[in-house]
Design a protein around this motif. Structure first.
Motif, PDB file in Angstrom:
ATOM      1  N   GLN A   1       4.411  71.499 -67.931  1.00  0.00           N
ATOM      2  CA  GLN A   1       3.016  71.357 -67.544  1.00  0.00           C
ATOM      3  C   GLN A   1       2.756  71.935 -66.152  1.00  0.00           C
ATOM      4  OE1 GLN A   1       0.530  68.054 -68.309  1.00  0.00           O
ATOM      5  NE2 GLN A   1       1.961  67.053 -69.711  1.00  0.00           N
ATOM      6  N   ARG A   2       1.538  72.400 -65.984  1.00  0.00           N
ATOM      7  CA  ARG A   2       1.062  72.892 -64.698  1.00  0.00           C
ATOM      8  C   ARG A   2      -0.015  71.918 -64.240  1.00  0.00           C
ATOM      9  NH1 ARG A   2      -3.100  76.834 -63.382  1.00  0.00           N
ATOM     10  NH2 ARG A   2      -2.581  78.028 -61.505  1.00  0.00           N
ATOM     11  N   ARG A   3       0.259  71.186 -63.159  1.00  0.00           N
ATOM     12  CA  ARG A   3      -0.639  70.111 -62.737  1.00  0.00           C
ATOM     13  C   ARG A   3      -1.370  70.482 -61.452  1.00  0.00           C
ATOM     14  NH1 ARG A   3       3.833  67.422 -65.051  1.00  0.00           N
ATOM     15  NH2 ARG A   3       3.197  66.016 -66.725  1.00  0.00           N
ATOM     16  N   LEU A   4      -2.576  69.976 -61.349  1.00  0.00           N
ATOM     17  CA  LEU A   4      -3.399  70.185 -60.163  1.00  0.00           C
ATOM     18  C   LEU A   4      -2.959  69.223 -59.065  1.00  0.00           C
ATOM     19  CD1 LEU A   4      -6.036  71.476 -58.914  1.00  0.00           C
ATOM     20  CD2 LEU A   4      -7.217  69.440 -59.781  1.00  0.00           C
ATOM     21  N   CYS A   5      -2.694  69.736 -57.874  1.00  0.00           N
ATOM     22  CA  CYS A   5      -2.305  68.883 -56.753  1.00  0.00           C
ATOM     23  C   CYS A   5      -3.548  68.443 -55.990  1.00  0.00           C
ATOM     24  CB  CYS A   5      -1.355  69.625 -55.822  1.00  0.00           C
ATOM     25  SG  CYS A   5      -0.854  68.629 -54.407  1.00  0.00           S
ATOM     26  N   ALA A   6      -3.741  67.134 -55.872  1.00  0.00           N
ATOM     27  CA  ALA A   6      -4.887  66.591 -55.144  1.00  0.00           C
ATOM     28  C   ALA A   6      -4.451  65.856 -53.887  1.00  0.00           C
ATOM     29  CB  ALA A   6      -5.688  65.652 -56.050  1.00  0.00           C
ATOM     30  N   LYS A   7      -3.230  66.154 -53.411  1.00  0.00           N
ATOM     31  CA  LYS A   7      -2.775  65.514 -52.172  1.00  0.00           C
ATOM     32  C   LYS A   7      -2.107  66.507 -51.219  1.00  0.00           C
ATOM     33  CE  LYS A   7       1.711  63.808 -53.845  1.00  0.00           C
ATOM     34  NZ  LYS A   7       2.585  62.627 -53.884  1.00  0.00           N
ATOM     35  N   SER A   8      -2.330  67.794 -51.465  1.00  0.00           N
ATOM     36  CA  SER A   8      -1.837  68.834 -50.544  1.00  0.00           C
ATOM     37  C   SER A   8      -0.360  68.641 -50.216  1.00  0.00           C
ATOM     38  CB  SER A   8      -2.666  68.846 -49.262  1.00  0.00           C
ATOM     39  OG  SER A   8      -4.010  69.165 -49.524  1.00  0.00           O
ATOM     40  N   GLY A   9       0.473  68.598 -51.243  1.00  0.00           N
ATOM     41  CA  GLY A   9       1.900  68.374 -51.035  1.00  0.00           C
ATOM     42  C   GLY A   9       2.131  66.957 -50.576  1.00  0.00           C
ATOM     43  N   LEU A  10       2.463  66.778 -49.318  1.00  0.00           N
ATOM     44  CA  LEU A  10       2.483  65.458 -48.682  1.00  0.00           C
ATOM     45  C   LEU A  10       1.451  65.481 -47.568  1.00  0.00           C
ATOM     46  CD1 LEU A  10       3.894  62.751 -49.039  1.00  0.00           C
ATOM     47  CD2 LEU A  10       5.524  63.438 -47.272  1.00  0.00           C
ATOM     48  N   TRP A  11       0.229  65.898 -47.943  1.00  0.00           N
ATOM     49  CA  TRP A  11      -0.925  65.972 -47.055  1.00  0.00           C
ATOM     50  C   TRP A  11      -0.798  67.097 -46.028  1.00  0.00           C
ATOM     51  CZ3 TRP A  11      -1.663  60.200 -45.250  1.00  0.00           C
ATOM     52  CH2 TRP A  11      -1.406  59.344 -46.326  1.00  0.00           C
ATOM     53  N   ASN A  12       0.042  68.091 -46.316  1.00  0.00           N
ATOM     54  CA  ASN A  12       0.337  69.092 -45.290  1.00  0.00           C
ATOM     55  C   ASN A  12       0.001  70.531 -45.675  1.00  0.00           C
ATOM     56  OD1 ASN A  12       2.396  69.140 -47.170  1.00  0.00           O
ATOM     57  ND2 ASN A  12       4.054  69.092 -45.695  1.00  0.00           N
ATOM     58  N   THR A  13      -0.143  70.824 -46.958  1.00  0.00           N
ATOM     59  CA  THR A  13      -0.468  72.194 -47.359  1.00  0.00           C
ATOM     60  C   THR A  13      -1.992  72.341 -47.402  1.00  0.00           C
ATOM     61  OG1 THR A  13      -0.325  71.631 -49.712  1.00  0.00           O
ATOM     62  CG2 THR A  13       1.670  72.449 -48.659  1.00  0.00           C
ATOM     63  N   ASN A  14      -2.616  72.253 -46.246  1.00  0.00           N
ATOM     64  CA  ASN A  14      -4.078  72.258 -46.172  1.00  0.00           C
ATOM     65  C   ASN A  14      -4.696  73.544 -46.704  1.00  0.00           C
ATOM     66  OD1 ASN A  14      -3.731  69.794 -44.992  1.00  0.00           O
ATOM     67  ND2 ASN A  14      -4.629  70.319 -43.023  1.00  0.00           N
ATOM     68  N   LEU A  15      -3.937  74.634 -46.667  1.00  0.00           N
ATOM     69  CA  LEU A  15      -4.433  75.912 -47.186  1.00  0.00           C
ATOM     70  C   LEU A  15      -3.801  76.251 -48.535  1.00  0.00           C
ATOM     71  CD1 LEU A  15      -4.427  78.012 -43.889  1.00  0.00           C
ATOM     72  CD2 LEU A  15      -6.342  76.803 -44.955  1.00  0.00           C
ATOM     73  N   GLY A  16      -3.239  75.262 -49.188  1.00  0.00           N
ATOM     74  CA  GLY A  16      -2.653  75.479 -50.504  1.00  0.00           C
ATOM     75  C   GLY A  16      -1.229  76.003 -50.421  1.00  0.00           C
ATOM     76  N   TYR A  17      -0.587  76.076 -51.570  1.00  0.00           N
ATOM     77  CA  TYR A  17       0.793  76.541 -51.653  1.00  0.00           C
ATOM     78  C   TYR A  17       0.866  78.070 -51.642  1.00  0.00           C
ATOM     79  CZ  TYR A  17       1.711  71.776 -53.358  1.00  0.00           C
ATOM     80  OH  TYR A  17       1.804  70.421 -53.489  1.00  0.00           O
ATOM     81  N   GLY A  18       1.967  78.583 -51.108  1.00  0.00           N
ATOM     82  CA  GLY A  18       2.282  79.996 -51.252  1.00  0.00           C
ATOM     83  C   GLY A  18       1.362  80.947 -50.518  1.00  0.00           C
ATOM     84  N   ASN A  19       0.820  80.533 -49.368  1.00  0.00           N
ATOM     85  CA  ASN A  19      -0.033  81.442 -48.599  1.00  0.00           C
ATOM     86  C   ASN A  19       0.801  82.646 -48.163  1.00  0.00           C
ATOM     87  OD1 ASN A  19      -1.088  82.476 -45.849  1.00  0.00           O
ATOM     88  ND2 ASN A  19      -2.840  81.358 -46.691  1.00  0.00           N
ATOM     89  N   ALA A  20       0.398  83.828 -48.600  1.00  0.00           N
ATOM     90  CA  ALA A  20       1.205  85.034 -48.396  1.00  0.00           C
ATOM     91  C   ALA A  20       1.328  85.419 -46.931  1.00  0.00           C
ATOM     92  CB  ALA A  20       0.610  86.190 -49.196  1.00  0.00           C
ATOM     93  N   GLN A  21       0.246  85.260 -46.158  1.00  0.00           N
ATOM     94  CA  GLN A  21       0.282  85.655 -44.750  1.00  0.00           C
ATOM     95  C   GLN A  21       1.247  84.784 -43.952  1.00  0.00           C
ATOM     96  OE1 GLN A  21      -2.529  85.515 -46.593  1.00  0.00           O
ATOM     97  NE2 GLN A  21      -2.866  87.737 -46.601  1.00  0.00           N
TER      98      GLN A  21
END
Length: 405
Positions: free
Chosen positions: A23-43
Motif C-alpha cells: 500500500q501507498r499511504r498518505l502521511c499526515a504527520k510529516s514523518g515525525l513532524w519534521n518533513t515540512n516540505l515533504g519527502y524527497g525534496n530534490a534540492q
C-alpha cells in the motif's frame, strides 16, 4: 508496524509512503513532524550530496568551518527578533539539555549561582535525553529511569497564570529559565497569549531567561519562521530542530540572544558543550537548502493554505463518530476523541483509531485523547480529500468495532 515497515527500496516521495504490504499511504504527520516540505525534496538532497563529496566531515570543537558559518548567518537572519549567536546540536532533546546548562552557566557568570531551577509547562514535551526528559511535563517514565528533577518545576499554562505567579512569589529568585512550547507538541494545546504576556512581565521583574522551544512549532508549522516571532518581546533563546533540515539530518540549533552572549563575552567565558555530529558540513548544507526552498516556495503562503485546509477538514470531521472538537493552530492540530459516555478516549482507544485510519490509507499521530495532524506544507486540495476519506473510513470502522463504547 513490523511487517508494514516503510520500504527502503523506492523510498517515500512527496507526502506518501510506500509500505511493504504493497500500500501507498498518505502521511499526515510529516514523518515525525519534521518533513515540512515533504519527502524527497530534490534540492535539499542535492545540496547534502554535494557537500558530502566536498567535505565529508569537519568538526565544530574549538573551531568552525565555512558551511557552519553560512548556516549560522542564515539562521540569525530569519526571526523578526534579534539574536546574536548560534549553537548547533543534534536533536531537540540534546538542544534542551544544552539550554538548561546554558541558563545555569549564565547565572554563575551573573554572580547568582543559586539560580538553578528550570521551569517547564505541565504536559510539555522537550525530549528523552536525561535533562530534557526531566524538563518534559508529560509522564514519560521519569521515575523508572531515575531522572533527576530536583531543580525542575512544572506549572500550568491554562489557569490564567496563577501557578506561574505563585511560583515566582515563592522561588523567583532561584529560577534560571522558563522553557515554553508556543503550542504544546503533545496534544497541540495552544499556550494563551495572556500567559506569554505574564511570563515576559515576570521576566522583567525577576530576571530569569525565557526559552522558546520551537522544535515542533518552527519553520512554518505555526506561521512565519517561528511562532515566537509574534511575541511582543523576544525570548532569550529559541530552540529549533525537526523542520530545520526538512528531516534529512540529525540537527538542532539554539538561537541565543544578546543578553546571554554579552555576558559570556564580558567574562571571556567558554560554554562547555559539544557533540561530534553537530553542525557537520552536510548538516549545514541541509539547513541552507531548507531555508532556500522555504523561501522559493513562499512558506508563509503554504502555511496559510494548509492551515485553512485543516480548518475545513476538521469542520467536516465533526459529524464523524467519536469526534468532539479540536485543538491547536496553524499546521499543528488535534482532533479530540470521546467515548459514547463523553469521556476522553483512552490511549489504547486512540491507538485503535490510528490503526484503522492507517488501514484506510493515511498515517496520523496519536495524542492524549486525540489524533494529531501535522501535514506537510506542500499538501494540496487532493491530499486533503484523500485524508478526509481515510479518516472518515477509519473512524467509522472504529465505531463499528466498539472502540468508542
Amino acid at each position: 508496524m513490523s511487517r508494514q515497515q516503510a520500504t527502503q527500496r523506492s523510498g517515500p516521495r512527496g507526502v506518501h509512503v510506500n509500505f511493504e504490504d504493497g500500500q501507498r499511504r498518505l502521511c499526515a504527520k510529516s514523518g515525525l513532524w519534521n518533513t515540512n516540505l515533504g519527502y524527497g525534496n530534490a534540492q535539499i538532497a542535492e545540496s547534502v550530496a554535494n557537500e558530502l563529496e566536498t567535505a565529508s566531515y569537519l568538526p565544530l570543537f574549538r573551531t568552525a568551518h565555512r558551511k557552519a558559518i553560512e548556516a549560522a548567518t542564515a539562521l540569525l537572519e530569519l526571526p523578526k527578533h534579534h539574536f546574536e549567536r548560534i549553537l548547533f546540536s543534534t536533536s531537540g532533546g540534546a538542544a534542551n539539555d544544552a539550554v538548561m546548562k546554558l541558563a545555569r552557566h549564565y547565572f554563575v557568570l551573573d554572580k547568582q549561582p543559586e539560580r538553578k531551577l528550570v521551569i517547564g509547562l505541565s504536559g510539555s514535551y522537550h525530549g528523552l535525553t536525561y535533562a530534557s526528559q526531566a524538563l518534559s511535563g508529560d509522564d514519560l517514565g521519569q521515575a523508572v529511569y531515575g531522572v533527576d528533577r530536583r531543580n525542575v518545576r512544572h506549572i500550568r499554562f491554562d489557569d490564567g497564570g496563577v501557578e506561574l505567579a505563585q511560583l515566582m512569589q515563592r522561588e523567583g529568585h532561584r529560577v534560571a529559565a522558563v522553557v515554553v512550547e508556543p503550542v504544546l507538541g503533545s496534544g497541540a494545546e495552544v499556550v494563551p497569549d495572556a500567559f506569554l504576556a505574564a511570563l515576559l512581565k515576570h521576566r522583567d521583574e525577576h530576571g530569569f531567561l525565557v526559552v522558546a522551544d520551537e522544535v515542533a512549532t518552527g519553520f512554518g508549522r505555526i506561521g512565519g519562521w517561528f511562532a515566537s516571532d509574534e511575541w511582543r518581546e523576544a525570548p532569550d533563546v529559541v530552540v529549533t530542530s525537526k523542520g530545520l533540515t526538512n528531516g534529512t539530518s540529525a540537527c538542532a540549533a539554539l538561537l541565543i540572544g544578546q543578553r546571554i552572549s554579552q555576558l559570556f563575552d564580558k567574562n571571556e567565558a567558554v560554554f562547555v558543550h559539544g557533540e561530534t555530529q553537530a553542525g557537520t558540513p552536510a548538516t549545514c548544507a541541509a539547513v541552507l537548502a531548507t531555508i532556500s526552498e522555504m523561501k522559493r516556495l513562499d512558506h508563509n503562503t503554504l502555511t496559510h493554505r494548509v492551515s485553512e485546509g485543516l480548518d475545513q477538514l476538521i469542520a467536516k470531521l465533526q459529524a464523524s463518530p467519536g469526534v468532539a472538537g479540536s485543538s491547536g493552530r496553524g499546521c499543528l492540530r488535534g482532533v479530540l476523541l470521546r467515548t459514547d459516555s463523553g469521556s476522553p478516549l483512552s490511549p489504547n482507544g486512540v491507538l485503535a483509531v490510528v490503526r484503522r485510519i492507517h488501514q484506510a490509507g493515511a498515517i496520523v499521530q496519536p495524542g492524549p485523547g486525540r489524533i494529531q495532524l501535522l501535514p506537510a506544507l506542500i499538501y494540496t486540495r487532493e491530499n486533503f480529500g484523500e485524508l478526509h476519506a481515510a479518516m472518515v473510513d477509519g473512524l467509522a470502522k472504529a465505531e463499528r468495532d466498539g472502540v468508542f463504547a
